[in-house]
Design a protein around this motif. Structure first.
Motif, PDB file in Angstrom:
ATOM      1  N   VAL A 148       0.810  -1.313   0.092  1.00 58.39           N
ATOM      2  CA  VAL A 148      -0.033   0.021  -0.009  1.00 58.39           C
ATOM      3  C   VAL A 148       0.875   1.235  -0.069  1.00 58.39           C
ATOM      4  O   VAL A 148       0.628   2.256  -0.599  1.00 58.39           O
ATOM      5  N   GLY A 149       1.885   1.227   0.762  1.00 52.90           N
ATOM      6  CA  GLY A 149       2.820   2.413   1.005  1.00 52.90           C
ATOM      7  C   GLY A 149       3.682   2.671  -0.190  1.00 52.90           C
ATOM      8  O   GLY A 149       3.715   3.884  -0.888  1.00 52.90           O
ATOM      9  N   LEU A 150       3.877   1.693  -1.034  1.00 51.91           N
ATOM     10  CA  LEU A 150       4.786   1.904  -2.233  1.00 51.91           C
ATOM     11  C   LEU A 150       3.616   2.306  -3.379  1.00 51.91           C
ATOM     12  O   LEU A 150       3.993   3.167  -4.238  1.00 51.91           O
ATOM     13  N   LEU A 151       2.455   1.599  -3.445  1.00 51.04           N
ATOM     14  CA  LEU A 151       1.475   2.142  -4.620  1.00 51.04           C
ATOM     15  C   LEU A 151       1.150   3.775  -4.164  1.00 51.04           C
ATOM     16  O   LEU A 151       0.872   4.529  -5.044  1.00 51.04           O
ATOM     17  N   TYR A 152       0.928   4.177  -2.861  1.00 51.40           N
ATOM     18  CA  TYR A 152       0.573   5.457  -2.611  1.00 51.40           C
ATOM     19  C   TYR A 152       2.012   6.431  -2.954  1.00 51.40           C
ATOM     20  O   TYR A 152       1.589   7.531  -3.807  1.00 51.40           O
ATOM     21  N   MET A 153       3.206   6.188  -2.953  1.00 53.06           N
ATOM     22  CA  MET A 153       4.218   6.743  -3.533  1.00 53.06           C
ATOM     23  C   MET A 153       4.174   6.739  -4.788  1.00 53.06           C
ATOM     24  O   MET A 153       4.433   7.775  -5.415  1.00 53.06           O
TER      25      MET A 153
END
Length: 213
Positions: A148-153
């Protein structure tokens, strides 16, 4: 004798009201094609807070410190719902956009499904390797938070949305912190810092949009 019609003057000034209508229509079209961070932050924030609190409550009463099947099912349903909302939102916002922007939006939306499909496969591999339940819980939640974090980034980079990228960084850090703490305390870290951080991000974006309509 018939008098010929007077030709239209192409250089005549545009009616100011018509000009304003054209500008307003363009602004609405741009807004309708923009990703609404309030929707994505809000749905994921609510899903994480409820889902991880349910898991923490279930794990706290377990001798192994891990969640039960029903709690995991509730969490999975919440995550699936958040993913569907995310993909539908991105596809709708890119529907009226042609060319590269529409393609990028569709690819980014499907990345959510692919990311979590890979996360499920990794967790299944860890289980098949005979890892203890606590290890499985750390891996499952840590990888989910990383996805989730990498996709938000990635989304923040694609659409040049600073809060989107900043929240992604925060979620990656949260996942790492929860993994170090271990379970079941890690569930509280993810509910408070992860889900709470998303809802805070939704509130910040809402305030910014209200002050800069």
């Amino acid at each position: 004798m018939t008098v010929p019609p007077v030709p239209a003057d192409d250089d005549a000034p545009l009616d100011p009201r018509a000009g304003l209508d054209i500008v307003a229509a363009q602004e609405r079209r741009v807004r309708d094609s923009e990703v609404d961070e309030r929707v994505l932050f809000g749905v994921w924030g609510a899903a994480w807070i409820v889902g991880y609190l349910v898991q923490w409550w279930s794990a706290s009463g377990s001798p192994t410190g891990t969640t039960s099947g029903p709690a995991g099912g509730v969490f999975g349903l919440l995550m699936a719902t958040a993913m569907v909302v995310t993909v539908v939102h991105l596809v709708r916002r890119s529907r009226g956009v042609r060319g590269t922007s529409r393609t990028v939006g569709a690819m980014y939306g499907w990345s959510w499904f692919l990311g979590f499909a890979a996360q499920s496969a990794i967790v299944a591999g860890v289980v098949n390797a005979g890892a203890p339940p606590r290890v499985v819980a750390v891996v499952a939640n840590g990888v989910a938070c990383l996805v989730v974090g990498l996709l938000y980034m990635a989304g923040g980079t694609l659409w040049r949305v600073g809060p989107f990228y900043a929240l992604g960084v925060w979620l990656v850090v949260t996942g790492a912190a929860a993994s170090v703490v271990g379970m079941p305390a890690g569930y509280l870290v993810m509910a408070g810092a992860g889900g709470g951080g998303m809802l805070l991000g939704a509130a910040v974006v809402a305030v910014r949009r209200r002050s800069h309509p």
